[in-house]
Each structure stands twice: as C-alpha cells, then as structure tokens.
Motif scaffolding. Structure first.
Motif, PDB file in Angstrom:
ATOM      1  N   LEU A   1       0.211   3.602   5.968  1.00 29.13           N
ATOM      2  CA  LEU A   1      -0.680   4.434   5.099  1.00 29.13           C
ATOM      3  C   LEU A   1       0.461   6.014   4.396  1.00 29.13           C
ATOM      4  CD1 LEU A   1      -3.480   5.097   7.453  1.00 29.13           C
ATOM      5  CD2 LEU A   1      -2.919   3.051   5.232  1.00 29.13           C
ATOM      6  N   VAL A   2       1.864   5.835   4.657  1.00 30.88           N
ATOM      7  CA  VAL A   2       1.973   6.544   3.475  1.00 30.88           C
ATOM      8  C   VAL A   2       1.927   6.396   2.772  1.00 30.88           C
ATOM      9  CG1 VAL A   2       4.549   7.733   2.976  1.00 30.88           C
ATOM     10  CG2 VAL A   2       4.133   6.974   5.425  1.00 30.88           C
ATOM     11  N   ARG A   3       1.644   7.777   1.738  1.00 29.85           N
ATOM     12  CA  ARG A   3       1.501   8.169   0.374  1.00 29.85           C
ATOM     13  C   ARG A   3       2.158   7.569  -0.797  1.00 29.85           C
ATOM     14  NH1 ARG A   3       0.228  13.571  -1.587  1.00 29.85           N
ATOM     15  NH2 ARG A   3      -1.097  13.675   0.278  1.00 29.85           N
ATOM     16  N   ASP A   4       3.280   7.370  -0.298  1.00 31.69           N
ATOM     17  CA  ASP A   4       4.541   6.360  -1.243  1.00 31.69           C
ATOM     18  C   ASP A   4       4.625   5.114  -1.136  1.00 31.69           C
ATOM     19  OD1 ASP A   4       5.051   9.049  -3.054  1.00 31.69           O
ATOM     20  OD2 ASP A   4       6.558   9.803  -1.278  1.00 31.69           O
ATOM     21  N   SER A   5       3.891   4.674   0.045  1.00 28.96           N
ATOM     22  CA  SER A   5       4.012   2.837   0.073  1.00 28.96           C
ATOM     23  C   SER A   5       3.324   2.363  -0.846  1.00 28.96           C
ATOM     24  CB  SER A   5       3.893   2.254   1.663  1.00 28.96           C
ATOM     25  OG  SER A   5       1.890   2.529   1.572  1.00 28.96           O
ATOM     26  N   ALA A   6       4.503   0.873  -0.825  1.00 33.30           N
ATOM     27  CA  ALA A   6       4.150   0.239  -1.822  1.00 33.30           C
ATOM     28  C   ALA A   6       2.799  -0.267  -1.700  1.00 33.30           C
ATOM     29  CB  ALA A   6       4.689  -1.341  -2.380  1.00 33.30           C
ATOM     30  N   PHE A   7       2.051  -0.757  -0.484  1.00 29.98           N
ATOM     31  CA  PHE A   7       0.478  -0.672  -0.196  1.00 29.98           C
ATOM     32  C   PHE A   7      -0.057   0.255  -0.625  1.00 29.98           C
ATOM     33  CE2 PHE A   7       2.205  -4.301   2.763  1.00 29.98           C
ATOM     34  CZ  PHE A   7       1.170  -5.230   2.925  1.00 29.98           C
ATOM     35  N   VAL A   8      -0.034   1.284  -0.510  1.00 32.50           N
ATOM     36  CA  VAL A   8      -1.240   2.288  -0.629  1.00 32.50           C
ATOM     37  C   VAL A   8      -1.328   2.587  -2.098  1.00 32.50           C
ATOM     38  CG1 VAL A   8      -1.587   4.866  -0.689  1.00 32.50           C
ATOM     39  CG2 VAL A   8      -0.612   4.010   1.043  1.00 32.50           C
ATOM     40  N   LYS A   9       0.049   2.306  -3.126  1.00 34.83           N
ATOM     41  CA  LYS A   9       0.095   2.507  -4.187  1.00 34.83           C
ATOM     42  C   LYS A   9      -0.444   1.436  -5.144  1.00 34.83           C
ATOM     43  CE  LYS A   9       3.905   5.565  -5.179  1.00 34.83           C
ATOM     44  NZ  LYS A   9       5.050   6.133  -6.301  1.00 34.83           N
ATOM     45  N   LEU A  10      -0.197   0.328  -4.398  1.00 37.70           N
ATOM     46  CA  LEU A  10      -0.768  -1.029  -5.153  1.00 37.70           C
ATOM     47  C   LEU A  10      -2.211  -1.130  -4.922  1.00 37.70           C
ATOM     48  CD1 LEU A  10       2.201  -3.703  -4.420  1.00 37.70           C
ATOM     49  CD2 LEU A  10       1.497  -2.402  -6.529  1.00 37.70           C
ATOM     50  N   LEU A  11      -2.939  -0.948  -3.620  1.00 33.78           N
ATOM     51  CA  LEU A  11      -4.504  -0.747  -3.371  1.00 33.78           C
ATOM     52  C   LEU A  11      -4.677   0.235  -4.126  1.00 33.78           C
ATOM     53  CD1 LEU A  11      -6.344  -1.697  -1.192  1.00 33.78           C
ATOM     54  CD2 LEU A  11      -5.753   0.040   0.240  1.00 33.78           C
ATOM     55  N   ASN A  12      -4.689   1.783  -4.733  1.00 31.60           N
ATOM     56  CA  ASN A  12      -4.908   2.753  -5.323  1.00 31.60           C
ATOM     57  C   ASN A  12      -5.434   1.795  -7.130  1.00 31.60           C
ATOM     58  OD1 ASN A  12      -5.295   4.335  -3.494  1.00 31.60           O
ATOM     59  ND2 ASN A  12      -3.755   5.650  -4.011  1.00 31.60           N
ATOM     60  N   CYS A  13      -4.278   1.067  -7.142  1.00 35.75           N
ATOM     61  CA  CYS A  13      -4.385   0.553  -8.480  1.00 35.75           C
ATOM     62  C   CYS A  13      -5.261  -0.514  -8.507  1.00 35.75           C
ATOM     63  CB  CYS A  13      -3.055  -0.128  -8.702  1.00 35.75           C
ATOM     64  SG  CYS A  13      -3.073  -1.272 -10.172  1.00 35.75           S
ATOM     65  N   ILE A  14      -5.381  -1.159  -7.667  1.00 34.35           N
ATOM     66  CA  ILE A  14      -6.255  -2.425  -7.655  1.00 34.35           C
ATOM     67  C   ILE A  14      -7.778  -1.245  -7.245  1.00 34.35           C
ATOM     68  CG2 ILE A  14      -8.236  -4.170  -5.964  1.00 34.35           C
ATOM     69  CD1 ILE A  14      -4.742  -4.665  -4.863  1.00 34.35           C
ATOM     70  N   THR A  15      -8.355  -0.333  -6.603  1.00 30.42           N
ATOM     71  CA  THR A  15      -9.122  -0.416  -6.936  1.00 30.42           C
ATOM     72  C   THR A  15     -10.305   0.989  -8.238  1.00 30.42           C
ATOM     73  OG1 THR A  15      -8.298   2.097  -5.592  1.00 30.42           O
ATOM     74  CG2 THR A  15      -9.659   0.395  -4.033  1.00 30.42           C
ATOM     75  N   SER A  16      -8.186   1.381  -8.720  1.00 34.09           N
ATOM     76  CA  SER A  16      -8.743   1.944 -10.156  1.00 34.09           C
ATOM     77  C   SER A  16      -9.523   0.777 -11.229  1.00 34.09           C
ATOM     78  CB  SER A  16      -7.700   2.438 -10.900  1.00 34.09           C
ATOM     79  OG  SER A  16      -6.992   3.656  -9.424  1.00 34.09           O
ATOM     80  N   HIS A  17      -8.885  -0.491 -11.028  1.00 33.31           N
ATOM     81  CA  HIS A  17      -9.314  -1.423 -12.241  1.00 33.31           C
ATOM     82  C   HIS A  17     -10.347  -2.941 -12.271  1.00 33.31           C
ATOM     83  CE1 HIS A  17      -6.075   1.014 -14.465  1.00 33.31           C
ATOM     84  NE2 HIS A  17      -5.123   0.676 -12.892  1.00 33.31           N
TER      85      HIS A  17
END
Length: 250
Positions: free
Chosen positions: A67-83
């Motif tokens: 759940l670290v803000r800069d992790s690939a999982f978190v960034k990619l998950l935010n990308c999904i929920t945005s689009h």
C-alpha cells in the motif's frame, strides 16, 4: 465504441477458485488508461505487469508494503479507477464444480469444463448489463489467450449462446470475443489485476486468514469501487446448475 477486457486467474492445483474478471470503458478512456499505464510501468522500470509476479517479486504478504503510495500496485490501481466505467467478474470453486459436473467423465461435452462455464456465465452478465445500459453501442470483447484451453473449443458454444441471447436480449449485437496476449496490452493487464485480487482474496478466505489485515482485500475494495456485476458461485448454485444440465440432457 465500448471495449471490455477480461482475464482469468486460478489453477486447480493452487487456487480454490477460477476467476474471470475485467473492465468496461469506451475507446477514448481506454486510450488514456493505456498511455498512463505505460508511463507508470516505465517509471517503475517494468516492461509489463502480471499481478502474481509483481506481488511475489516485490511484496510478499502483509498489510503495509503493497500500500506504499509509490508502489506499482497502488499507482496502477489508481489508473484503473480513474479510467474505467464498470467491472465484471465471476468466481467458480474448483472442488464444487468437479463434484457436481465431473467434466473429465464427459470429454465430449466441453461446455461442462470450468473455464467454459465461467466464460458463458460472464458473457451472460455482460449481455444483461449492455441490454439495460448500452443497447445501441457497438462493443468489442477481448479475452486473454488461454494456454490450457482451446479458443475454438471455448467458442464452440457461441452459436447456441447467440440463439438464446436473441430471445433474452433481442436486438443486442455484441461481437464474437477475440483472444490476445496480455503482453503489451494494458487493458488485459488491468483485468489481470482484478482477477488476481479476487482469486487471492478467495485463497485467504479459504485459509481463514483475517482479511481485515490483508492488503489484497483492501486493494480489492478499490478495484471494484466503480459499479460492478460480480457473481460468486456457491456449492448450491453449482448443484442446481448441474441438475438443470442433467435434465436438459435426458
């Protein structure tokens, strides 16, 4: 044009369930997601994303690290929920499916195989949603390639599916699904994340892990934070389905 990407997760030797899952959005939003997705991977020095590999390679298990803000999982998950606009998923337990359908005893009936059952179950969910919400829009369906399943065998049921769909969803015209590799395809990689999170959550539940203390469950909540249709098959569901199939074959 709407596009839906679907991936699968789970093998009988290491998972309690088979999951098919993915996302719907329009072409413009998919283009935006693909651009952002590739930029995130480049920033993380990754050429592609596969959830299981990324998890094993970087995180292991636990609550905080993924759940670290800069992790690939978190960034990619935010990308999904945005689009993306909508999520679809179906989960079928291997043990119950084998018990009620015994597919190995009926090799001449590929529709009894667990992947085919999940595939057409998900296709039904997708058609129900499209018939209500996007009746007049063209839709492209893209599934991840299958190593253990013949595409021709999976699609052998499409003629009968279309016959039934013409009655239940008259006038709805959805293209025959295509299959492609998720390498270089952000849409399928996004679907892979959702399918893996659902499968991993089922694995934790089967192991009686406290899911309030798992990163997978927290991330899954985000992964399905948009409107969604998710079908979790129970043993009773499969028993009733098997009885229906048996009656139809008599």
């Amino acid at each position: 044009m709407l596009r839906i990407y679907i991936d699968d997760s789970g093998k009988s030797d290491h998972s309690p369930v088979l999951v098919l899952a993915g996302y719907l959005s329009d072409n413009v939003r998919w283009t935006d997601l693909e651009s952002e997705w590739r930029a995130i991977l480049a920033d993380q020095k990754m050429t592609k994303f596969h959830a299981a590999e990324a998890w094993r390679g970087a995180y292991g298990s636990g609550l905080k690290a993924p759940l670290v803000r800069d992790s690939a999982f978190v960034k990619l998950l935010n990308c999904i929920t945005s689009h993306v606009d909508y999520a679809f998923a179906v989960s079928i337990p291997f043990e119950s499916h084998d018990h009620w359908f015994q597919p190995k005893q009926f090799p001449e009936l590929p529709s009894l195989r667990i992947y085919s059952m999940a595939f057409y179950g998900l296709m039904t969910q997708i058609h129900q949603y499209l018939y209500k919400r996007h009746f007049d829009k063209p839709v492209e369906l893209i599934f991840d390639e299958q190593g253990g399943e013949s595409t021709a065998r999976v699609l052998s049921g499409m003629k009968e599916f279309r016959r039934l769909a013409s009655t239940d969803f008259p006038g709805l015209n959805v293209s025959t699904p295509s299959f492609k590799s998720d390498d270089g395809c952000p849409g399928l990689q996004a679907a892979d994340m959702l399918a893996w999170l659902l499968r991993r959550d089922a694995y934790n539940a089967a192991g009686q892990v406290d899911r309030t203390q798992t990163a997978e469950a927290l991330m899954l909540g985000e992964a399905v934070s948009m409107p969604s249709t998710i079908k979790i098959w129970s043993d009773d569901d499969l028993r009733l389905a098997a009885e229906s199939v048996a009656n139809a074959l008599r």
